[in-house]
Design a protein around this motif. Structure first.
Motif, PDB file in Angstrom:
ATOM      1  N   MET A  33       0.789  -1.024   0.090  1.00 41.68           N
ATOM      2  CA  MET A  33       0.028   0.092   0.101  1.00 41.68           C
ATOM      3  C   MET A  33       0.819   1.399   0.141  1.00 41.68           C
ATOM      4  O   MET A  33       1.987   1.200   0.795  1.00 41.68           O
ATOM      5  N   TYR A  34       0.519   2.235  -0.801  1.00 39.70           N
ATOM      6  CA  TYR A  34       1.260   3.488  -1.119  1.00 39.70           C
ATOM      7  C   TYR A  34       0.395   4.626  -0.341  1.00 39.70           C
ATOM      8  O   TYR A  34      -0.791   4.416  -0.658  1.00 39.70           O
ATOM      9  N   ASP A  35       1.246   5.692  -0.425  1.00 40.89           N
ATOM     10  CA  ASP A  35       0.347   6.952  -0.305  1.00 40.89           C
ATOM     11  C   ASP A  35       0.198   7.621  -1.592  1.00 40.89           C
ATOM     12  O   ASP A  35      -0.973   8.223  -1.889  1.00 40.89           O
ATOM     13  N   TYR A  36       1.274   7.734  -2.670  1.00 38.89           N
ATOM     14  CA  TYR A  36       0.944   8.232  -3.659  1.00 38.89           C
ATOM     15  C   TYR A  36       1.350   7.184  -4.951  1.00 38.89           C
ATOM     16  O   TYR A  36       2.582   6.515  -4.763  1.00 38.89           O
ATOM     17  N   ILE A  37       0.624   7.148  -6.053  1.00 43.22           N
ATOM     18  CA  ILE A  37       1.133   6.239  -6.833  1.00 43.22           C
ATOM     19  C   ILE A  37       1.245   7.483  -8.198  1.00 43.22           C
ATOM     20  O   ILE A  37       0.288   8.157  -8.572  1.00 43.22           O
ATOM     21  N   ILE A  38       2.594   7.327  -8.716  1.00 47.54           N
ATOM     22  CA  ILE A  38       2.876   8.395  -9.973  1.00 47.54           C
ATOM     23  C   ILE A  38       2.998   7.727 -11.205  1.00 47.54           C
ATOM     24  O   ILE A  38       3.834   6.553 -11.271  1.00 47.54           O
ATOM     25  N   VAL A  39       2.182   7.918 -12.203  1.00 48.92           N
ATOM     26  CA  VAL A  39       2.171   7.001 -13.477  1.00 48.92           C
ATOM     27  C   VAL A  39       2.857   7.624 -14.611  1.00 48.92           C
ATOM     28  O   VAL A  39       2.409   8.784 -15.024  1.00 48.92           O
ATOM     29  N   GLY A  40       4.001   7.227 -15.007  1.00 47.73           N
ATOM     30  CA  GLY A  40       4.927   7.949 -15.857  1.00 47.73           C
ATOM     31  C   GLY A  40       6.051   8.573 -15.298  1.00 47.73           C
ATOM     32  O   GLY A  40       6.070   9.419 -14.446  1.00 47.73           O
ATOM     33  N   ALA A  41       7.208   7.933 -15.570  1.00 53.67           N
ATOM     34  CA  ALA A  41       8.623   8.506 -14.957  1.00 53.67           C
ATOM     35  C   ALA A  41       9.453   9.471 -15.780  1.00 53.67           C
ATOM     36  O   ALA A  41      10.453   9.430 -16.189  1.00 53.67           O
ATOM     37  N   GLY A  42       8.521  10.232 -16.775  1.00 53.48           N
ATOM     38  CA  GLY A  42       9.073  11.239 -17.575  1.00 53.48           C
ATOM     39  C   GLY A  42       9.579  12.661 -16.745  1.00 53.48           C
ATOM     40  O   GLY A  42       9.615  12.590 -15.509  1.00 53.48           O
ATOM     41  N   SER A  43       9.459  13.768 -17.447  1.00 55.90           N
ATOM     42  CA  SER A  43      10.028  14.860 -16.792  1.00 55.90           C
ATOM     43  C   SER A  43       9.045  15.097 -15.617  1.00 55.90           C
ATOM     44  O   SER A  43       9.584  15.647 -14.421  1.00 55.90           O
ATOM     45  N   ALA A  44       7.669  15.099 -15.490  1.00 56.35           N
ATOM     46  CA  ALA A  44       6.925  15.447 -14.330  1.00 56.35           C
ATOM     47  C   ALA A  44       7.000  14.504 -13.135  1.00 56.35           C
ATOM     48  O   ALA A  44       7.129  14.657 -12.237  1.00 56.35           O
ATOM     49  N   GLY A  45       6.852  13.038 -13.891  1.00 52.54           N
ATOM     50  CA  GLY A  45       6.935  12.160 -12.746  1.00 52.54           C
ATOM     51  C   GLY A  45       8.062  12.022 -11.986  1.00 52.54           C
ATOM     52  O   GLY A  45       8.156  11.543 -10.672  1.00 52.54           O
ATOM     53  N   CYS A  46       9.481  12.196 -12.663  1.00 50.40           N
ATOM     54  CA  CYS A  46      10.687  12.017 -11.919  1.00 50.40           C
ATOM     55  C   CYS A  46      10.448  13.230 -10.827  1.00 50.40           C
ATOM     56  O   CYS A  46      11.141  13.244  -9.629  1.00 50.40           O
ATOM     57  N   VAL A  47      10.214  14.529 -11.135  1.00 50.13           N
ATOM     58  CA  VAL A  47      10.097  15.531 -10.098  1.00 50.13           C
ATOM     59  C   VAL A  47       9.218  15.161  -9.097  1.00 50.13           C
ATOM     60  O   VAL A  47       9.520  15.406  -7.962  1.00 50.13           O
ATOM     61  N   LEU A  48       7.981  14.838  -9.326  1.00 51.57           N
ATOM     62  CA  LEU A  48       7.211  14.561  -8.379  1.00 51.57           C
ATOM     63  C   LEU A  48       7.494  13.525  -7.540  1.00 51.57           C
ATOM     64  O   LEU A  48       7.223  13.401  -6.056  1.00 51.57           O
ATOM     65  N   ALA A  49       8.158  12.397  -7.961  1.00 51.96           N
ATOM     66  CA  ALA A  49       8.574  11.252  -7.083  1.00 51.96           C
ATOM     67  C   ALA A  49       9.800  11.831  -6.106  1.00 51.96           C
ATOM     68  O   ALA A  49       9.743  11.444  -4.928  1.00 51.96           O
ATOM     69  N   ALA A  50      10.697  12.552  -6.641  1.00 51.22           N
ATOM     70  CA  ALA A  50      11.709  13.375  -5.966  1.00 51.22           C
ATOM     71  C   ALA A  50      10.955  14.213  -4.648  1.00 51.22           C
ATOM     72  O   ALA A  50      11.428  14.416  -3.677  1.00 51.22           O
ATOM     73  N   ARG A  51      10.122  15.053  -5.167  1.00 51.02           N
ATOM     74  CA  ARG A  51       9.453  15.857  -4.382  1.00 51.02           C
ATOM     75  C   ARG A  51       8.759  15.290  -3.103  1.00 51.02           C
ATOM     76  O   ARG A  51       8.870  15.534  -1.908  1.00 51.02           O
ATOM     77  N   LEU A  52       7.697  14.525  -3.533  1.00 47.92           N
ATOM     78  CA  LEU A  52       7.112  13.933  -2.776  1.00 47.92           C
ATOM     79  C   LEU A  52       7.708  13.143  -1.608  1.00 47.92           C
ATOM     80  O   LEU A  52       6.967  12.773  -0.661  1.00 47.92           O
TER      81      LEU A  52
ATOM     82  N   ALA B 229       3.032  21.255  -8.814  1.00 47.12           N
ATOM     83  CA  ALA B 229       1.899  20.388  -8.478  1.00 47.12           C
ATOM     84  C   ALA B 229       2.338  19.797  -7.088  1.00 47.12           C
ATOM     85  O   ALA B 229       1.447  19.146  -5.998  1.00 47.12           O
ATOM     86  N   ALA B 230       3.621  19.270  -6.883  1.00 43.56           N
ATOM     87  CA  ALA B 230       4.071  18.966  -5.627  1.00 43.56           C
ATOM     88  C   ALA B 230       3.749  19.464  -4.240  1.00 43.56           C
ATOM     89  O   ALA B 230       3.243  18.962  -3.444  1.00 43.56           O
ATOM     90  N   ASP B 231       3.805  20.996  -4.534  1.00 36.33           N
ATOM     91  CA  ASP B 231       3.108  21.703  -3.318  1.00 36.33           C
ATOM     92  C   ASP B 231       1.676  21.671  -3.291  1.00 36.33           C
ATOM     93  O   ASP B 231       1.239  21.867  -2.260  1.00 36.33           O
ATOM     94  N   LEU B 232       1.082  21.730  -4.564  1.00 39.50           N
ATOM     95  CA  LEU B 232      -0.338  21.512  -4.405  1.00 39.50           C
ATOM     96  C   LEU B 232      -0.764  20.377  -3.910  1.00 39.50           C
ATOM     97  O   LEU B 232      -1.702  20.343  -2.884  1.00 39.50           O
ATOM     98  N   ILE B 233      -0.152  19.299  -4.068  1.00 39.19           N
ATOM     99  CA  ILE B 233      -0.461  17.900  -3.397  1.00 39.19           C
ATOM    100  C   ILE B 233      -0.197  17.936  -2.009  1.00 39.19           C
ATOM    101  O   ILE B 233      -0.827  17.505  -0.905  1.00 39.19           O
ATOM    102  N   ARG B 234       1.073  18.546  -1.530  1.00 35.48           N
ATOM    103  CA  ARG B 234       1.340  18.370  -0.026  1.00 35.48           C
ATOM    104  C   ARG B 234       0.259  19.465   0.589  1.00 35.48           C
ATOM    105  O   ARG B 234       0.065  19.328   1.741  1.00 35.48           O
ATOM    106  N   GLY B 235      -0.167  20.502   0.021  1.00 39.47           N
ATOM    107  CA  GLY B 235      -1.039  21.497   0.621  1.00 39.47           C
ATOM    108  C   GLY B 235      -2.302  20.919   0.882  1.00 39.47           C
ATOM    109  O   GLY B 235      -3.056  21.339   1.754  1.00 39.47           O
ATOM    110  N   THR B 236      -2.555  19.725   0.205  1.00 39.48           N
ATOM    111  CA  THR B 236      -4.208  18.996   0.478  1.00 39.48           C
ATOM    112  C   THR B 236      -3.699  17.768   1.202  1.00 39.48           C
ATOM    113  O   THR B 236      -4.797  16.998   1.483  1.00 39.48           O
ATOM    114  N   SER B 237      -2.599  17.787   1.811  1.00 44.19           N
ATOM    115  CA  SER B 237      -2.258  16.323   2.660  1.00 44.19           C
ATOM    116  C   SER B 237      -1.619  16.708   3.890  1.00 44.19           C
ATOM    117  O   SER B 237      -0.810  17.736   3.770  1.00 44.19           O
ATOM    118  N   ALA B 238      -1.912  15.987   4.881  1.00 42.06           N
ATOM    119  CA  ALA B 238      -1.195  16.015   6.032  1.00 42.06           C
ATOM    120  C   ALA B 238      -0.140  15.023   6.277  1.00 42.06           C
ATOM    121  O   ALA B 238      -0.079  14.065   5.523  1.00 42.06           O
TER     122      ALA B 238
END
Length: 531
Positions: free
Chosen positions: A1-20, A507-516
């Motif tokens: 079980m994960y908290d976030y699942i990111i689909v696609g390890a392209g430019s956006a996905g790599c950023v999100l994986a690192a930031r989240l 997007a990473a900040d938006l996601i973290r802003g709606t998550s505790a």
């Protein structure tokens, strides 16, 4: 079980994986359909076209394009860690501030220029250090190219002879003018989003990267996205999350996955036997930068002879030389009509015979001057071919579908002919290779129809407003966002890699802003479309 699942390890996905995954209390899964980014051709800048139509490429084609005499256009997209940032020309361009202010004016709250600039700065490690226009210390290196061809020097001189000013920084106060492009390279080698963001954090215990796993659909628990189904070599796996599923699969694959999961135009989904979950215009509004090449032969040495033992040694020992070339080493931004408030044409100057959509074999020394329509008005579409996830989507870009785009194409080619005819570049001309028959409107348009191809910048198929809200949440469901170039309301004026990275940073900040940190505050009801 994960908290976030990111689909696609392209430019956006790599950023999100690192930031989240910066938060050690969250569990992040990054799923990539392709392999790891270990091929030498990925890292040697000049070699990116050798990746075309390999296992590292989704290798898409358009349907017959009505505006191009029913030609089908080749659409390469990166299918590996780093995605298309692992096979692009590495040009760092943010676009024009008017692009983002137009997004905000049209309802994309929080996406105006003043809102997004801090995210560009946060991502950047600029060679000149911190300034009002640039950031330093971020993950993404932005450096001058280490290969400067005399053919590109000649183009810049010719453009200035034609009255266009030199611009030392296309990401500075003004975009107009000609100059050398700054690149996402480190020590003369490609620095993809995977190299910049993902590889440095792969040892985090709360981050898992799964390669060779193609997502086939989003799993739902009621109206909440609860995970994804993944095909790994014919074995289907269900991967679950407690927080959010984030699609970062790009302008072709993100809408395809939404449609396979029942989110799209209801009648079209039903025709494929897919039960509609949410009726949204997914896949509509497809935009791209059409590219119009003009190619001449020359006696001046070009990249045709770049692969020599000496140049290999230069690359390996000093990180410089022709093998560090990003191919499109220089160019510029132009306004080809009176009354424009921003450039409408970009040029890429290439010291090589880059032809046949990048698939042609170079047989001689040449130079390619390619004009790009920066603000096309034609709109295309991504649709399902079938309900089989393995079926490639149907893609129609509708290039040159509008009178405005045809008129801009004619002006763009006339601009190229004017620059090529100036003394500085004319001195390097031996013979024509791929040029318009004449300078008439009809001759220029005929050339455009015959040679136009993508500049690899598809966007806007899951746009803010029609498909996602300003926080990138998909309407009608919870726990599902899209964060990649597909959310752009309109394509920006310039190469799209840097803006895609910016979107993911925000997007990473938006996601973290709606998550505790210790749990997740989910919206109690599905996000509703404002219409």
């Amino acid at each position: 079980m994960y908290d976030y699942i990111i689909v696609g390890a392209g430019s956006a996905g790599c950023v999100l994986a690192a930031r989240l995954s910066e938060d050690p209390d969250v569990r992040v899964l990054l799923v990539e359909a392709g392999p790891v980014d270990d091929a030498r051709e990925i890292h040697v800048p000049v070699a990116f076209a050798k990746l075309f139509r390999t296992k590292y490429d989704w290798d898409y084609l358009t349907e017959p394009e009505p505006g191009l005499e029913d030609r089908r256009c080749y659409l390469p997209r990166g299918r590996m860690l780093g995605g298309s940032s692992s096979m692009n020309a590495m040009i760092y361009i943010r676009g024009n501030r008017r692009d983002y202010d137009a997004w905000a004016a049209a309802g994309a709250q929080g996406w105006g220029w003043d809102d997004v600039l801090p995210y560009f700065l946060r991502a950047e490690d600029h060679h000149a250090g911190v300034s009002s226009w640039h950031g330093a210390g971020g993950p993404l290196p932005v450096n001058p190219g280490r290969s400067r061809s005399p053919l590109v020097d000649a183009f810049l001189a010719a453009a200035q002879q034609a009255g266009h000013r030199f611009n030392p920084d296309f990401n500075g106060p003004e975009q107009d003018g000609v100059g050398y492009y700054e690149l996402t390279q480190r020590d003369g080698l490609r620095c993809s989003a995977a190299a910049a963001y993902l590889h440095p954090v792969l040892d985090r215990p709360n981050l898992r990267v799964l390669t060779a796993g193609q997502c086939t659909r989003i799993l739902f628990d009621g109206d909440r996205a609860a995970g994804v189904e993944v095909d790994r070599g014919g074995v289907m796996e269900e991967l679950r999350c407690e927080g959010e599923v984030i699609l970062s699969a790009g302008a072709y694959n993100s809408p395809q996955l939404l449609m396979l999961s029942g989110i799209g135009v209801a009648d079209e989904l039903a025709a494929h036997g897919i039960a509609p979950r949410v009726d949204l215009p997914v896949g509509e509004n497809l935009q791209d930068h059409p590219h119009l090449p003009v190619i001449h032969l020359t006696d001046t040495e070009s990249l045709f002879t770049a692969e020599t033992p000496e140049n290999v040694r230069l690359l390996e020992s000093e990180g410089r030389g022709p093998l560090t070339s990003n191919v499109g080493e220089g160019g510029g931004f132009f306004r080809t009509a009176d009354g424009l408030d921003a450039p409408d044409v970009q040029i890429h100057a290439v010291p090589a015979m880059f032809h046949e959509e990048g698939l042609g074999v170079a047989t001689d020394h040449g130079f390619h001057i390619g004009a790009v329509l920066l603000a096309p008005t034609s709109r295309g579409k991504v649709a399902l071919r079938s309900a089989l996830p393995s079926a490639k989507p149907r893609i129609v870009h509708n290039y040159l579908a509008t009178g405005e785009d045809r008129a801009t194409a004619v002006r763009a080619l006339r601009l190229v002919r004017d620059i090529v005819g100036r003394p500085a570049l004319r001195a390097h001309h031996r013979a024509d290779f791929l040029v318009p028959a004449d300078n008439s409107d009809a001759g220029l348009l005929a050339h455009a129809r015959c040679v136009l191809h993508t500049l690899y910048h598809p966007t806007s198929t899951c746009a803010i407003g029609p498909v996602v809200d300003h926080k990138l949440r998909v309407y009608g469901v919870t726990g599902l966002r899209v964060a990649d170039a597909s959310v752009m309301p309109s394509v920006v004026r310039g190469n799209t890699n840097a803006p895609t990275i910016m979107i993911a940073e925000r997007a990473a900040d938006l996601i973290r802003g709606t998550s505790a940190a210790a749990g997740y505050r989910r919206e109690p009801t599905a996000v509703q479309h404002p219409a």
